[in-house]
Enzyme design. Structure first.
Site, PDB file in Angstrom:
ATOM      1  N   CYS C 157       2.000  -4.196   3.712  1.00 16.47           N
ATOM      2  CA  CYS C 157       1.282  -3.271   3.477  1.00 16.47           C
ATOM      3  C   CYS C 157       2.794  -2.244   3.313  1.00 16.47           C
ATOM      4  CB  CYS C 157       0.491  -3.868   5.282  1.00 16.47           C
ATOM      5  SG  CYS C 157      -0.103  -5.303   5.523  1.00 16.47           S
ATOM      6  N   HIS C 158       3.408  -2.071   4.066  1.00 20.28           N
ATOM      7  CA  HIS C 158       3.974  -0.690   4.464  1.00 20.28           C
ATOM      8  C   HIS C 158       6.292  -0.341   4.208  1.00 20.28           C
ATOM      9  CE1 HIS C 158       0.692  -0.714   7.485  1.00 20.28           C
ATOM     10  NE2 HIS C 158       0.797   0.005   7.039  1.00 20.28           N
ATOM     11  N   GLY C 159       5.999  -2.547   3.423  1.00 18.33           N
ATOM     12  CA  GLY C 159       7.349  -2.112   2.958  1.00 18.33           C
ATOM     13  C   GLY C 159       8.582  -2.320   4.234  1.00 18.33           C
TER      14      GLY C 159
END
Lengths: 298, 427, 193
Positions: C157-159
């Site tokens: 999703c956001h690493g």
């Protein structure tokens, strides 16, 4: 006494008088459902202070498990309910062991197949049949009903003449009669026998027994598809209670009442506290109201 | 409100500030604290407050139940049992809501019969009365839809039977009745689609009800309360301020009502219901006796008394609609039955007729039951359409007292009150 | 109204009555309010599923399964020797979140590999599979998944990158993956919750 308070007291007095007449003028609990005879029994859990007899519930579960569960499901109950307060209250370990003796369907697994595993307390009671159609096929087309709510799904109808009915209602409300279901269940379980030769239906026509049906005094229509499920010495009780048909019927009816209404004990004990609180509140409110109205002519 | 000087004086700075912008406190004070209330009201006048309490109880318990209820045909029955068995205090909230519905109707019937007896529907309270009829209708719709939600046998079949009524309109215009019926149901038969929309509407209507109740109380406060003599308030000695006199009496009556409510909830919660509703709905099996809840029984009896389907439906709805015309059907110039001895007889016969119709509504429609249902149905309509209009003209009422004060305290009453007021002022 | 009557001669009794009456009403009000609040708490059927037993015998070294517990995914991984060594070799000061985030240990416990597993069973890694950033389910359980720069888990999703002990190493997530309360009821069975 002020006019309005006199009226209120008058109403209450008249209601109590009617109740007294009703209670005095009635026979000891004889009611009927569609012409069938259903007597009122004495139950440990009836009335304001009635509570379940834990040993009776345990025996009742034994009867259900050993006799009834082969055809009747109880899908609203989980094994963990058997350990709850206010019920049979079996020990937790015992319930866990009991649950593990059942094979419960679970899945699908990673190959897409349903599989069976040992039960855990959070599982529901397993049904003896996969679905209604299978149940009917195994029982000559008759469907053994689920028993979870049977004690609340049946009642006793009042066939008394219209001028007596209001007194019966007052009597039932004041005695908090809610045991029509267990009374009916007990009547059916003990109501098997030979059909009397001149048995008549409520409309006067003679009774004609159909193929494969069993006569029962209490069942509506007098014929029931279920053969008599109970007989003396069928189940061995470990607590020494009599191994008789009547005892089994009473115990399983009590168990079914708990199954339908597991919160009965909490409900009644909370009810006593609430009633006392409200009655004290009534007295306080009445005194306050009197005091305030005493200030003005009325 | 329309006629009285407001005596409210804000006591705090914030109170004065608000009073100039949105005088809510003034409104509350004028309506429920200083409002002149007849000093001779009996306990029959406490049921308005009791009904407000019932509505609040139903809304609060209903919103909480809706947090756990599942409105689908496969999930509804089980979700109600989940509430009864697993949800913390779910059994309590459910029983309060179910018994509360019955208590609501019991209170509304007492409230309505009080109005009938004392002429509370007469001018200038006609709109108040009609608003009450609307409240009654909305209550019936709400209760009917609420009963369907547990999706038991009676839930399902009651909806089937009642929605079937509309197909009676087919005999007026072919097809219109069936079209309305299918529109209501959302299908050819009663299904989960029907259940879902009934849940939505059952949630909505109580708030509509609350709005109409607001109008009802507003209309009441314009004319002021009626009282057992039927006379208007003419002077200060006729009335007392609502608080604390009427409010404390209302609270006491509410406590007594709560005792009865609690008795049913805790000790006889299923007495007023039908056991068959603990069996899950089965569209392929009709229960042996389809019976509505007790509060609908008189109207059900009227419906079945008429052999023609359409006329039966019209009679049933008509028996409620006719209430709206009551202010004009009753031609008597005297309000209260206290001074109308002949009317009193017919009134009590009407009460007997309603009770009898209620009893007959639960009986199978055969034999003597049908005959008596017809007799009492005829009396029901005759009471409104024949007896009330004629009685006003033909009856000689009893001598009425000059004022409420005179009725309560006799001829010297006004002096007594002035004396008591002076005495309390000395303190 | 009350103030007018005080000079009547029984102020103390009236005040007591009002106080007692008020307290009585307050008790009644609280008792009425309690069930309405309590009904929103998890009900008996939810509490019954508060524990889950899992058979871990079929999980070979290097394999992992995901089970549901209290509505959340739980990663159960049988770590390889390399994964264990890699986790043990990480110094504490390289970690963004030095708390063990182990429900069985106090808050202050540090995020050493020992504190993230059970003694004698350090090949077993049991973690709540919810990224501590905004709640996505990180990748790394399946053989084909990317395991991020540290060989553990990677949240797409956001690493966020987690290491072989489920500790946050890179990316926006603030905390290590939570270790739920669990115990070995036998060598081949664990009970979560």
């Amino acid at each position: 006494m002020r006019i309005v308070d006199a009226t209120l007291c008058g109403v209450l007095a008249r209601a109590l008088l009617a109740a007294g007449i009703g209670l005095a003028g009635l026979s000891a609990g004889h009611a009927s459902e569609d012409g069938a005879e259903i007597h009122r029994q004495h139950w440990h859990f009836s009335g304001l202070f009635g509570r379940f007899d834990q040993a009776q519930l345990q025996r009742g579960y034994q009867v259900y498990k050993d006799v009834c569960a082969s055809c009747h499901s109880m899908r609203l109950l989980s094994f963990r309910n058997l350990a709850e307060k206010g019920g049979p209250a079996f020990p937790e370990e015992g319930v866990r062991a009991l649950a593990a003796t059942f094979q419960i369907e679970d899945g699908p697994n990673d190959s897409g197949k349903m599989f069976k595993r040992a039960g855990v307390p959070s599982d529901r009671f397993p049904s003896p049949f996969a679905n209604d159609q299978q149940a009917r096929a195994a029982n000559n087309g008759a469907l053994p009903p689920d028993l979870s709510l049977m004690a609340k799904a049946r009642g006793v109808e009042n066939e008394a003449p219209f001028y007596l009915v209001p007194f019966h209602w007052v009597r039932d409300i004041l005695t908090s009669y809610q045991e029509g279901g267990p009374d009916y269940i007990y009547a059916v379980l003990t109501g098997y026998g030979e059909a009397p030769k001149d048995m008549k239906m409520p409309d006067g026509a003679p009774l004609k027994m159909a193929e494969g049906m069993n006569f029962n005094h209490a069942f509506p229509g007098y014929q029931i598809a279920m053969p008599p499920p109970l007989s003396d010495k069928l189940v061995k009780y470990s607590d020494g209670s009599p191994a008789t048909l009547k005892q089994y019927a009473e115990d399983v009816a009590a168990f079914l009442m708990w199954a339908a209404e597991p919160k009965l004990e909490q409900r009644k004990s909370m009810g006593i506290s609430v009633l006392i609180y409200l009655l004290v509140t009534c007295v306080l409110m009445f005194i306050a109201k009197r005091r305030i109205w005493a200030r003005v002519p009325h | 409100m329309a006629n009285h000087e407001s005596s409210f004086k804000p006591t705090t700075g914030f109170g004065r500030w608000m009073d100039q912008r949105l005088p809510v406190a003034r409104l509350a004070h004028d309506s429920f604290v200083s409002f002149p209330t007849p000093r001779n009201l009996g306990y029959l006048w406490t049921f308005g407050g009791i009904l407000t309490f019932c509505l609040m109880v139903q809304i609060v318990t209903g919103i909480v139940l809706a947090m756990h209820y599942v409105a689908s045909p496969t999930g509804a029955f089980d979700s109600v049992e989940h509430i009864m068995r697993d949800v913390n205090y779910g059994w309590l909230i459910r029983y309060v809501h179910a018994v509360g519905g019955s208590m609501f109707f019991f209170a509304v019937y007492v409230h309505m019969f009080r109005g009938l007896y004392y002429g509370s529907y007469k001018a200038p309270r006609e709109v108040l009365w009609i608003l009450g009829v609307i409240i009654f209708l909305v209550m019936m719709a709400t209760a009917f839809m609420g009963y369907s939600l547990p999706w038991g046998q009676m839930s399902f079949w009651a909806v089937t039977v009642i929605t079937n009524f509309f197909s009676a309109l087919d005999s007026i215009i072919p097809g219109i009745g069936t079209a309305i019926m299918q529109w209501l149901r959302g299908g050819f038969a009663v299904t989960g689609v029907t259940l879902n929309r009934f849940f939505s509407l059952h949630y909505l209507l109580p708030f509509v009800l609350a709005g109409v109740v607001g109008l009802h109380v507003w209309a009441l406060h314009v004319a002021g309360q009626n009282n057992p003599t039927g006379l208007d308030i003419k002077s200060d000695s006729d009335s007392v301020p609502m608080h604390p006199y009427a409010t404390m009496k209302d609270l006491f009556a509410l406590a007594v009502f709560a005792v009865v409510f609690a008795w049913f909830v805790f000790f006889a919660p299923n007495f007023l219901g039908d056991p068959i509703n603990y069996v899950e709905a089965n569209p392929l099996q009709t229960p042996p006796h389809i019976v509505p809840e007790w509060y609908f029984l008189p109207f059900y009896a009227i419906l079945r008394a008429i052999p023609n389907k359409l006329l039966g439906v019209l009679a049933m709805f008509g028996s409620i609609a006719i209430l709206a015309f009551l202010p004009w059907l009753d031609t008597s110039r005297v309000r209260s039955a206290k001074y109308r001895p002949t009317y009193r007889v017919f009134f009590w016969l009407f009460v007997v007729a309603c009770l009898a119709l209620g009893y007959l509504g639960a009986k199978p429609p055969e034999g003597a039951y049908v005959f008596w249902a017809r007799v009492f149905t005829i009396y029901y309509f005759a009471f409104f359409m024949l007896i009330l209009p004629l009685l006003g003209i033909l009856e000689t009422p009893k001598r009425m007292p000059g004022s409420i004060t005179e009725a309560v305290l006799g001829k010297g009453g006004a002096g007594q009150i002035k004396g008591a007021a002076a005495a309390s002022e000395k303190r | 109204m009350a103030s007018q009557d005080k000079s009547e001669g029984q102020p103390a009794r009236r005040d007591f009555l009002e106080l007692a009456g008020g307290m009585f009403a307050a008790v009644g009000g609280a008792a009425t309010l309690w069930p309405l609040i309590q009904q929103m708490n998890p009900d008996a059927s939810a509490l019954a599923l508060a524990s889950t037993e899992v058979d871990i015998a079929p999980i070979k070294e290097g394999q992992a399964i995901t089970v549901m517990w209290r509505g959340k995914p739980v990663f159960i991984r049988n770590r390889t020797k390399e994964e264990i060594a890699k986790a043990k070799a990480v110094p504490m000061d390289e970690l963004r979140d030095t708390s063990a985030r182990n429900d069985a240990l106090p808050e202050k416990a540090t995020a050493s590999d020992e504190n993230r597993t059970k003694a004698g069973k350090e090949n077993w890694l049991v973690l709540v599979g919810i990224c501590t950033h905004l709640g996505c389910i990180p990748k790394g359980q399946a053989v084909v998944d990317s395991r991020g720069d540290f060989g553990g888990y990677f949240c797409p999703c956001h690493g966020s990158h987690y290491d072989t002990a489920g500790r946050i190493r890179k990316g926006p997530a603030p905390q290590n993956l939570e270790v739920p309360p669990y115990e070995f009821v036998s060598d081949t069975k664990i009970k979560i919750g």
